[in-house]
Design a protein around this motif. Structure first.
Motif, mmCIF file in Angstrom:
data_model
loop_
_atom_site.group_PDB
_atom_site.id
_atom_site.type_symbol
_atom_site.label_atom_id
_atom_site.label_comp_id
_atom_site.label_asym_id
_atom_site.label_seq_id
_atom_site.Cartn_x
_atom_site.Cartn_y
_atom_site.Cartn_z
ATOM 1 N N GLU A 1 0.830 -1.209 0.000
ATOM 2 C CA GLU A 1 0.000 0.000 0.000
ATOM 3 C C GLU A 1 0.862 1.256 0.000
ATOM 4 O OE1 GLU A 1 -4.195 -1.683 1.784
ATOM 5 O OE2 GLU A 1 -2.875 -0.631 3.181
ATOM 6 N N LEU A 2 1.997 1.173 0.685
ATOM 7 C CA LEU A 2 2.910 2.319 0.703
ATOM 8 C C LEU A 2 3.506 2.561 -0.683
ATOM 9 C CD1 LEU A 2 4.357 4.540 2.227
ATOM 10 C CD2 LEU A 2 6.117 2.897 2.901
ATOM 11 N N SER A 3 3.899 1.464 -1.365
ATOM 12 C CA SER A 3 4.531 1.699 -2.673
ATOM 13 C C SER A 3 3.483 2.174 -3.688
ATOM 14 C CB SER A 3 5.282 0.466 -3.176
ATOM 15 O OG SER A 3 4.585 -0.697 -2.928
ATOM 16 N N GLU A 4 2.245 1.693 -3.530
ATOM 17 C CA GLU A 4 1.169 2.184 -4.401
ATOM 18 C C GLU A 4 0.957 3.692 -4.206
ATOM 19 O OE1 GLU A 4 -3.434 1.134 -4.773
ATOM 20 O OE2 GLU A 4 -2.195 -0.662 -4.606
ATOM 21 N N LEU A 5 1.010 4.100 -2.932
ATOM 22 C CA LEU A 5 0.839 5.523 -2.629
ATOM 23 C C LEU A 5 1.966 6.344 -3.246
ATOM 24 C CD1 LEU A 5 -0.854 7.617 -0.910
ATOM 25 C CD2 LEU A 5 0.898 7.340 0.836
ATOM 26 N N LYS A 6 3.188 5.828 -3.111
ATOM 27 C CA LYS A 6 4.335 6.557 -3.648
ATOM 28 C C LYS A 6 4.239 6.697 -5.165
ATOM 29 C CE LYS A 6 7.766 5.829 -0.016
ATOM 30 N NZ LYS A 6 8.858 4.982 0.468
ATOM 31 N N GLU A 7 3.753 5.624 -5.803
ATOM 32 C CA GLU A 7 3.558 5.694 -7.256
ATOM 33 C C GLU A 7 2.550 6.776 -7.628
ATOM 34 O OE1 GLU A 7 2.468 1.833 -8.814
ATOM 35 O OE2 GLU A 7 4.300 1.002 -7.921
ATOM 36 N N LYS A 8 1.472 6.840 -6.828
ATOM 37 C CA LYS A 8 0.450 7.866 -7.076
ATOM 38 C C LYS A 8 1.053 9.271 -7.021
ATOM 39 C CE LYS A 8 -4.065 6.233 -5.517
ATOM 40 N NZ LYS A 8 -5.098 6.499 -4.494
ATOM 41 N N PHE A 9 1.878 9.492 -5.996
ATOM 42 C CA PHE A 9 2.524 10.796 -5.861
ATOM 43 C C PHE A 9 3.392 11.086 -7.079
ATOM 44 C CE2 PHE A 9 2.023 13.051 -1.801
ATOM 45 C CZ PHE A 9 1.144 12.186 -1.159
ATOM 46 N N GLN A 10 4.090 10.049 -7.520
ATOM 47 C CA GLN A 10 4.986 10.228 -8.658
ATOM 48 C C GLN A 10 4.184 10.612 -9.912
ATOM 49 O OE1 GLN A 10 7.427 6.776 -8.993
ATOM 50 N NE2 GLN A 10 9.286 8.004 -8.993
ATOM 51 N N ARG A 11 3.122 9.836 -10.155
ATOM 52 C CA ARG A 11 2.275 10.117 -11.322
ATOM 53 C C ARG A 11 1.713 11.527 -11.268
ATOM 54 N NH1 ARG A 11 0.319 4.931 -10.789
ATOM 55 N NH2 ARG A 11 -1.557 5.643 -9.701
ATOM 56 N N ALA A 12 1.344 11.954 -10.040
ATOM 57 C CA ALA A 12 0.755 13.288 -9.891
ATOM 58 C C ALA A 12 1.821 14.376 -9.819
ATOM 59 C CB ALA A 12 -0.125 13.322 -8.652
ATOM 60 N N LYS A 13 3.106 13.936 -9.899
ATOM 61 C CA LYS A 13 4.218 14.874 -9.798
ATOM 62 C C LYS A 13 4.159 15.726 -8.533
ATOM 63 C CE LYS A 13 5.177 15.244 -14.763
ATOM 64 N NZ LYS A 13 4.407 14.042 -15.134
ATOM 65 N N ILE A 14 3.850 15.061 -7.412
ATOM 66 C CA ILE A 14 3.853 15.723 -6.109
ATOM 67 C C ILE A 14 4.966 15.087 -5.293
ATOM 68 C CG2 ILE A 14 2.496 16.304 -4.052
ATOM 69 C CD1 ILE A 14 -0.024 15.721 -5.659
ATOM 70 N N ASN A 15 5.703 15.923 -4.581
ATOM 71 C CA ASN A 15 6.779 15.401 -3.737
ATOM 72 C C ASN A 15 6.220 14.550 -2.614
ATOM 73 O OD1 ASN A 15 9.309 15.871 -4.579
ATOM 74 N ND2 ASN A 15 9.576 17.820 -3.466
ATOM 75 N N PHE A 16 6.766 13.358 -2.464
ATOM 76 C CA PHE A 16 6.369 12.517 -1.339
ATOM 77 C C PHE A 16 7.257 12.854 -0.154
ATOM 78 C CE2 PHE A 16 6.232 8.827 1.344
ATOM 79 C CZ PHE A 16 4.924 8.396 1.250
ATOM 80 N N VAL A 17 6.647 13.298 0.941
ATOM 81 C CA VAL A 17 7.444 13.585 2.133
ATOM 82 C C VAL A 17 7.043 12.624 3.244
ATOM 83 C CG1 VAL A 17 7.910 15.994 1.572
ATOM 84 C CG2 VAL A 17 5.813 15.405 2.802
ATOM 85 N N ASP A 18 7.867 12.602 4.300
ATOM 86 C CA ASP A 18 7.692 11.579 5.338
ATOM 87 C C ASP A 18 6.278 11.491 5.904
ATOM 88 O OD1 ASP A 18 10.160 10.614 5.094
ATOM 89 O OD2 ASP A 18 11.009 11.513 6.917
ATOM 90 N N MET B 1 -5.589 10.486 -2.426
ATOM 91 C CA MET B 1 -4.476 9.702 -1.917
ATOM 92 C C MET B 1 -4.889 8.639 -0.895
ATOM 93 S SD MET B 1 -1.952 10.587 -3.703
ATOM 94 C CE MET B 1 -1.575 11.873 -4.895
ATOM 95 N N ALA B 2 -5.377 9.065 0.278
ATOM 96 C CA ALA B 2 -5.609 8.118 1.369
ATOM 97 C C ALA B 2 -6.772 7.174 1.062
ATOM 98 C CB ALA B 2 -5.885 8.876 2.665
ATOM 99 N N PRO B 3 -6.547 5.844 1.187
ATOM 100 C CA PRO B 3 -7.651 4.904 0.980
ATOM 101 C C PRO B 3 -8.636 4.930 2.147
ATOM 102 C CG PRO B 3 -5.675 3.735 1.660
ATOM 103 C CD PRO B 3 -5.281 5.174 1.489
ATOM 104 N N ALA B 4 -9.862 4.460 1.885
ATOM 105 C CA ALA B 4 -10.824 4.268 2.967
ATOM 106 C C ALA B 4 -10.452 2.997 3.722
ATOM 107 C CB ALA B 4 -12.227 4.162 2.408
ATOM 108 N N VAL B 5 -10.871 2.938 4.974
ATOM 109 C CA VAL B 5 -10.462 1.861 5.867
ATOM 110 C C VAL B 5 -11.692 1.280 6.553
ATOM 111 C CG1 VAL B 5 -9.393 1.586 8.136
ATOM 112 C CG2 VAL B 5 -8.107 2.662 6.291
ATOM 113 N N TYR B 6 -11.752 -0.056 6.658
ATOM 114 C CA TYR B 6 -12.863 -0.668 7.396
ATOM 115 C C TYR B 6 -12.338 -1.714 8.354
ATOM 116 C CZ TYR B 6 -16.828 -3.522 8.658
ATOM 117 O OH TYR B 6 -17.769 -4.214 9.375
ATOM 118 N N ILE B 7 -12.845 -1.653 9.561
ATOM 119 C CA ILE B 7 -12.540 -2.720 10.520
ATOM 120 C C ILE B 7 -13.640 -2.796 11.574
ATOM 121 C CG2 ILE B 7 -11.055 -1.177 11.900
ATOM 122 C CD1 ILE B 7 -9.396 -3.728 12.581
ATOM 123 N N ASP B 8 -14.154 -3.983 11.791
ATOM 124 C CA ASP B 8 -15.003 -4.255 12.947
ATOM 125 C C ASP B 8 -16.190 -3.286 13.071
ATOM 126 O OD1 ASP B 8 -15.799 -5.555 15.195
ATOM 127 O OD2 ASP B 8 -14.358 -4.594 16.536
ATOM 128 N N GLY B 9 -16.945 -3.123 11.972
ATOM 129 C CA GLY B 9 -18.134 -2.266 12.042
ATOM 130 C C GLY B 9 -17.859 -0.786 11.932
#
Lengths: 404, 404
Positions: free
Chosen positions: A95-112, A133-141
C-alpha cells in the motif's frame, strides 16, 4: 440495519462549511436499506472521537466516519479507531509503494508525513482511492472515509458493494426509480403526487439538487410493477416538469438532443457569463456540436460580436426581450441560447428588478423569448437562469423531435 | 465558553435536507466567543433526546437545540428537557393569549394541539417569535429553538444578547486569521509552517476549498499579537503561494487588481469553456472591467473569433503553446487569459495526455505561456485550469503593481 455517522473536523463546527457529505452518505446507505440513527460532528480531539465511536458501537451496526484521514497532525481518525479497538497502527508495504507511485504520477513530492495516509489499524481492509491519496479503511463495524467529497464519492459505493455482500444485504430486493424534475417546488410536487402512494412498502422522497428536484420512488423489487404504474401516473400529472431519469442532467440531455437532431449549438451570455457554455462543455463529446460561445457582458461585445443594434440597446435596454432576440439572431448556428438579466446585488430598478432575466432560444428560424424572475443571491440567480435556459431548450427540442 | 448543538428531527437524517441552521448558529455563537464542541443530529425519540441532553450537560456550558417545538405529535423537545430536569410542563396564561392573538391576526384556526406551542418546563424563560408561532425557550443551560430557519434567525440573536449579558461574556472573543493559498498541497504547507506553532492556545488548520487551501489560525483575542507574528513568518516562508486573506477569492482578487491598474480584461477559453469568464462575472461590479469572453472550443471559432492561423493549428495543434499565444493576441483588451487543453476522458495521446493545459496570459504586450498537467476527471481538470489561470494572472499583476 442501523448506521451512525461521525464527521470529524474542528472546521466543520466553527468554520463556514456546509455539510453536503452526510446528505450523500444518507442517500447511498438508503439504497441498501440502511437507516441512519444519529449523526455527530466533533472536533479532531482524540478523547472525543474515541468517546463517540464507543457510543456508536453500543447503538448501531455500522459506523461511517468522514474526515481526518489526511497526512497532517490534526488527522487522527485512524489512530482513534486503533486506540478504541486496542490495535496497533501498521503500514503495509504494497500500500505504501502504491501511494508513492500515485505521488509520482501526480508529480507531487512525497514527504515523510505522507506515510500516514496508508497507516491503518492492524487487520483493517482498505478501499482504493481513485480520486485522491488516502484509501478508505474498514474494521469491525467502523468504516472511515476522507472528508473531501470527491474521494468520499469514489470510495463509499465501493465499500457498500463489498459490505452488503459481506452482510448478506440483498440489494436486488430494492427497486429505485429517480424521476428528474425542474421548475416545481418540493411542496407543490408533493401536493401533486402524494395521492398516488396509498400502498404500503412504496415510498417516495424528494432530493433537491442544484439541477432540479429528484422524485425518488423506492420499494422492494417484488413491487416493481406497482412502482411502474405510479411512474406512469406521475408522468401524466407532472410530465411538463420532467426532463429525464436516473443519471440524466440538463446539460447531458441538451447535448444528446442537439446531436440526435443533427444540429449544432452556440451560446451568447450576458448575466450567466459563460456558465451555460461551461455546463455544456462539461459533457464529454460536446465538441461535435458546440460551435462557439460569446460572453457578451458589455454592450460593446453585444454589438461587436453579436450585431445587437445600438438603437435596440438605447431604446429597450440591454435587459430586454428585444436584446435577447437580437442576441440569438446574432449567432450563426442551428440552435442558439442567450441570456440577459440583472444578477445583482446592484443595478435593479422598480421596472427591472434584480432577478429579472430574459432567456432567448432559437432553433433554426424559430425564436422563443422567456421573461423570468429568479430569487437568491448573484450566484443563485445566475445558476437558476442557466438551468432554466437548458430546461426550456430541452422542452422545445423534445417537442420538435416528436413532431418530426 | 463551550457550546453543543443538538438538532432534532428524523427527517434531518435520512431526507434530502441540507443543514444550514448549524452554520448560522456557529457564526452567531462565534461572535460571542462561544465555541462549538459538538453537533449531534438525532431522531425525535424521547430517550435519544434525553441521552443527548445529558451528554451535553456533562460536557459544555450551553446546549443549543433546534427543532421539535411545533404542535404535532413528533415535536417533543420541550417535553424531553422537562423530563431531563425533572420539572413539569406548564402553560402561562399571558403566553397562551398572546399565541391565540397571533393565530387570529394570521387568520389561522386555533385548535387544541396548538396549546403545545407555548408549553415550557416550569421556570423557563421565553423569547418572542416574530417570524412564527412557538417562542424559543431557555432553562438551566439549555436553549431550544424551532427548526424553521427564519424563526431561528429571528430568535437566536435575541437570546444571545440576553445570554451574553447574563453570563458577562464579551472579553474572550476568538481571533481568526485566514490565509488563502494556492498551488501547494496540504501536506507540504504543513511541513513549511508547523514549526511556527510552538505556543499553547494558538491553533492552525487547513480548509481545502475548490479555489485553494485556507490556512486558518485561531486563538483567543488576547493572543492577537502572537498570531500576527506567526502570520508574518508564514508570509516570509510561503508568500509565493498566498493570494489573499479572509473573504478573498481568486476571481475577486483578479477583478480588484485589474481595476486598480485601470485596465480591462477579456477571456478566450477552449477546454475551460466559459468557466473563467463565469467566475469573473460572479464578482459584483465586474462590468467596469470585463470586456468580453470567447468560448472557442472549436477550431473554427479560434480562427474566426480570435484570428488564430490555420497553419498554427495544423502545424502545432489546437493544444499548443503557439495556439495559446495567438489566442491571447487575438483579444482586444489590456489583459487577456486563454486556455487550451485536453480535459478528457478521450482525446489524449502519449505526447498530449489528458490533463495537459496551456494557459496564455497577456498583460498589454507581455505574453506568458504556462504548460501544466492537471489530475482528476473532466470537471476537476477544468476547475484546476481555471484556478491556476487566475492565480498565475494575480501573481503577474501583483508583481506589475509593485514594480510601478
Amino acid at each position: 440495519m442501523k448506521a451512525g455517522l461521525i464527521l470529524v473536523g474542528t472546521e466543520l463546527l466553527n468554520g463556514g462549511m456546509l455539510d453536503t457529505n452526510s446528505l450523500y452518505i444518507a442517500e447511498e446507505l438508503n439504497k441498501y436499506g440502511i437507516e441512519i440513527e444519529f449523526k455527530v460532528t466533533i472536533r479532531d480531539f482524540m478523547d472525543e472521537i474515541i468517546k463517540t465511536i464507543d457510543y456508536g458501537k453500543r447503538n448501531v451496526d455500522l459506523i461511517i466516519m468522514s474526515g481526518g484521514l489526511g497526512p497532517t497532525i490534526d488527522d487522527i481518525t485512524k489512530e482513534a479507531i486503533a486506540k478504541y479497538l486496542d490495535r496497533p497502527l501498521i503500514v503495509e508495504e504494497n500500500e505504501l509503494s502504491e501511494l508513492k507511485e500515485k505521488f509520482q504520477r501526480a508529480k507531487i513530492n512525497f514527504v515523510d508525513i505522507n506515510v500516514k495516509e496508508v497507516e491503518k489499524p492492524k487487520g483493517a481492509i482498505t478501499f482504493r482511492n481513485d480520486a485522491g491519496m488516502a484509501p478508505a479503511v474498514y474494521i469491525d463495524g467502523i468504516a472511515a472515509f476522507p472528508g473531501v467529497p470527491k474521494e468520499l464519492y469514489d470510495m463509499l459505493p465501493k465499500f457498500l458493494k463489498w459490505y452488503s455482500k459481506e452482510k448478506n444485504i440483498d440489494t436486488d430486493e430494492i427497486y429505485i426509480r429517480d424521476i428528474l424534475t425542474f421548475g416545481l417546488a418540493e411542496s407543490l410536487l408533493d401536493q401533486e403526487i402524494r395521492d398516488f402512494f396509498t400502498e404500503d412498502g412504496i415510498y417516495y422522497e424528494f432530493l433537491v439538487k442544484n439541477y432540479g428536484t429528484i422524485v425518488r420512488l423506492q420499494s422492494k423489487e417484488s413491487n416493481k410493477n406497482k412502482v411502474e404504474k405510479i411512474v406512469e401516473k406521475i408522468y401524466n400529472k407532472i410530465g411538463n416538469y420532467v426532463f429525464g431519469e436516473n443519471a440524466d442532467r440538463l446539460e447531458k440531455k441538451t447535448v444528446e438532443l442537439v446531436k440526435k437532431l443533427g444540429m449544432n449549438i452556440s451560446t451568447a451570455e450576458s448575466c450567466t457569463g459563460g456558465m451555460i457554455a461551461s455546463r455544456l462543455i462539461d459533457v464529454p463529446g460536446v465538441s461535435e456540436i458546440f460551435k462557439e460561445g460569446i460572453v457578451s457582458y458589455s454592450n460593446d461585445a453585444k454589438m461587436k460580436r453579436l450585431g445587437v443594434k445600438k438603437e435596440t440597446l438605447e431604446k429597450y435596454g440591454a435587459v430586454s426581450e428585444e436584446t435577447a432576440r437580437e442576441m440569438v439572431m446574432g449567432l450563426d448556428s442551428d440552435v442558439a441560447i442567450a441570456t440577459t438579466g440583472i444578477a445583482g446585488p446592484d443595478g435593479g430598478t422598480p421596472e427591472k428588478p434584480v432577478g429579472l432575466v430574459y432567456i432567448g432560444i432559437r432553433v433554426r428560424n424559430d425564436v422563443y423569448i422567456e421573461k423570468r424572475f429568479f430569487n437568491g443571491d448573484r450566484m443563485k440567480i445566475r445558476e437558476r437562469a442557466v438551468s432554466q435556459s437548458l430546461f426550456s431548450l430541452i422542452k422545445i427540442l423534445d417537442k420538435g423531435e416528436n413532431d418530426e
